[in-house]
Design a protein around this motif. Structure first.
Motif, mmCIF file in Angstrom:
data_model
loop_
_atom_site.group_PDB
_atom_site.id
_atom_site.type_symbol
_atom_site.label_atom_id
_atom_site.label_comp_id
_atom_site.label_asym_id
_atom_site.label_seq_id
_atom_site.Cartn_x
_atom_site.Cartn_y
_atom_site.Cartn_z
ATOM 1 N N ARG A 40 0.834 -1.195 0.000
ATOM 2 C CA ARG A 40 0.000 0.000 0.000
ATOM 3 C C ARG A 40 0.874 1.252 0.000
ATOM 4 O O ARG A 40 2.000 1.228 0.500
ATOM 5 C CB ARG A 40 -0.929 -0.002 1.216
ATOM 6 N N PRO A 41 0.377 2.346 -0.573
ATOM 7 C CA PRO A 41 1.179 3.579 -0.610
ATOM 8 C C PRO A 41 1.160 4.305 0.725
ATOM 9 O O PRO A 41 0.154 4.330 1.434
ATOM 10 C CB PRO A 41 0.498 4.405 -1.703
ATOM 11 N N LEU A 42 2.290 4.903 1.075
ATOM 12 C CA LEU A 42 2.417 5.736 2.258
ATOM 13 C C LEU A 42 3.138 7.019 1.840
ATOM 14 O O LEU A 42 4.288 6.967 1.400
ATOM 15 C CB LEU A 42 3.211 5.028 3.353
ATOM 16 N N THR A 43 2.450 8.152 1.973
ATOM 17 C CA THR A 43 3.042 9.434 1.602
ATOM 18 C C THR A 43 3.614 10.107 2.840
ATOM 19 O O THR A 43 2.927 10.266 3.846
ATOM 20 C CB THR A 43 2.010 10.350 0.929
ATOM 21 N N LEU A 44 4.884 10.485 2.746
ATOM 22 C CA LEU A 44 5.613 11.064 3.865
ATOM 23 C C LEU A 44 5.750 12.570 3.697
ATOM 24 O O LEU A 44 6.135 13.055 2.631
ATOM 25 C CB LEU A 44 7.008 10.419 3.954
ATOM 26 N N TYR A 45 5.412 13.297 4.766
ATOM 27 C CA TYR A 45 5.607 14.741 4.827
ATOM 28 C C TYR A 45 6.614 15.064 5.930
ATOM 29 O O TYR A 45 6.587 14.452 7.001
ATOM 30 C CB TYR A 45 4.295 15.457 5.154
ATOM 31 N N THR A 56 4.628 0.082 0.859
ATOM 32 C CA THR A 56 5.003 -0.607 2.088
ATOM 33 C C THR A 56 3.887 -1.544 2.529
ATOM 34 O O THR A 56 2.739 -1.413 2.081
ATOM 35 C CB THR A 56 5.301 0.425 3.200
ATOM 36 N N ILE A 57 4.209 -2.473 3.423
ATOM 37 C CA ILE A 57 3.172 -3.363 3.953
ATOM 38 C C ILE A 57 2.276 -2.635 4.936
ATOM 39 O O ILE A 57 1.179 -3.097 5.241
ATOM 40 C CB ILE A 57 3.770 -4.625 4.608
ATOM 41 N N GLY A 58 2.747 -1.524 5.488
ATOM 42 C CA GLY A 58 1.870 -0.686 6.307
ATOM 43 C C GLY A 58 2.076 -0.746 7.800
ATOM 44 O O GLY A 58 1.403 -0.015 8.530
#
Length: 292
Positions: A40-45, A56-58
């Protein structure tokens, strides 16, 4: 039968969010059902600035985010973090600092031109890499290495549950401490870097184990974390070996049971075990590796 290794932190192979059952057929046409890892996507700020979207798997998104920023030289392990916010529904994690960091202006300029910060970050990491001094006092006994690989390979894991995943383990001598897995080995590394930062864990006496290849990326990340010894069950790339030699990193590959190869930093190795007395890898792990 010996008790399974207990880690300070590790994935939960039975967590339904980390794998999902999928049906299909095998080579005979018979119906099969198996678990496959999630992605799954994870957007980092970093504060208000978007940095990157990772697959990532989350699990442990806070550690992944913090470790990524540290390993990309955007933050120092000693920098103050006021808060890490995570929104599971949106797939967004925000690392907050009390003041704007030196990298945010660089990121703004990079995002405006190409939508990706990696080129700028890579140059900064390479510059910092050349300045890292690794401990010369840490040693690795060959008896520890055989023990470590057995403990890691027989531990419950997503790899044994579903395959198609990389694992990384932070170790001290023959004791595995923190086990992380992800679809990308760099994510697993970053989670461990995040854990080390949160727990103020020293790096000079650690060994880093990975299931993935010993590439330039793996060497750079290990050196940036300050860990003097890197071990893998897989092989090497030429640039990975060159960088390890430049940094004084001990680089051990093809570590399977009593067998291994050292292509850099051999001065840290203490040959205290008879290879003929060592037990090879767990047969179940061998079968799983052959199937993946």
């Amino acid at each position: 039968m010996s008790e399974p290794t207990k880690f300070l932190l590790q994935p939960n192979p039975k967590d339904p969010r980390l794998s999902t059952p999928v049906t299909g057929i095998d080579q005979t046409g018979a119906a099969v059902s198996l678990n496959v890892v999630t992605e799954r996507p994870l957007t980092l700020y970093l504060n208000s600035q978007e940095v990157v979207t990772m697959m990532t798997i989350g699990d442990y998104p806070d550690l992944l985010a913090l470790g990524y920023l540290i390993n990309q030289n955007m933050l120092k392990p000693t920098d103050e973090i006021t808060k890490i916010d995570y929104d599971d529904e949106l797939g967004v994690v925000v690392v907050r600092t009390p003041v704007e960091t030196q990298f945010e202006e660089k990121l703004k300029k990079k995002v405006r031109t190409s939508g990706c910060a990696q080129g700028t970050v890579f140059a900064d990491v390479i510059d910092a890499f050349a300045d890292v001094k690794l401990s010369n006092t840490t040693q690795l006994n060959t008896s520890w290495l055989a023990s470590l690989t057995k403990k890691i390979n027989t531990a419950p894991s997503l790899y044994l549950e579903a395959g198609a995943i990389h694992g990384c383990v932070l170790c001290r001598q023959d004791e595995p401490l923190v086990y992380m897995e992800d679809v990308g080995r760099h994510n697993a590394v970053d989670k461990i870097a995040g854990w080390m930062a949160v727990n103020d864990e020293p790096a000079h006496d650690k060994v880093f184990y990975t299931t993935g290849r010993l590439t330039s990326e793996m060497v750079i990340k290990t050196v940036m974390m300050g860990i003097p010894i890197l071990v893998s069950r897989s092989g090497f790339t030429a640039w990975g070996v060159e960088l390890a030699r430049q940094a004084g990193l001990t680089l051990i590959g093809r570590a399977r049971g009593s067998r291994f190869l050292v292509l850099a930093g051999e001065d840290r190795i203490v040959f205290d075990a008879n290879p003929a007395d060592s037990i090879d890898e767990d047969k179940r792990h061998k079968r799983k590796a052959a199937q993946s």
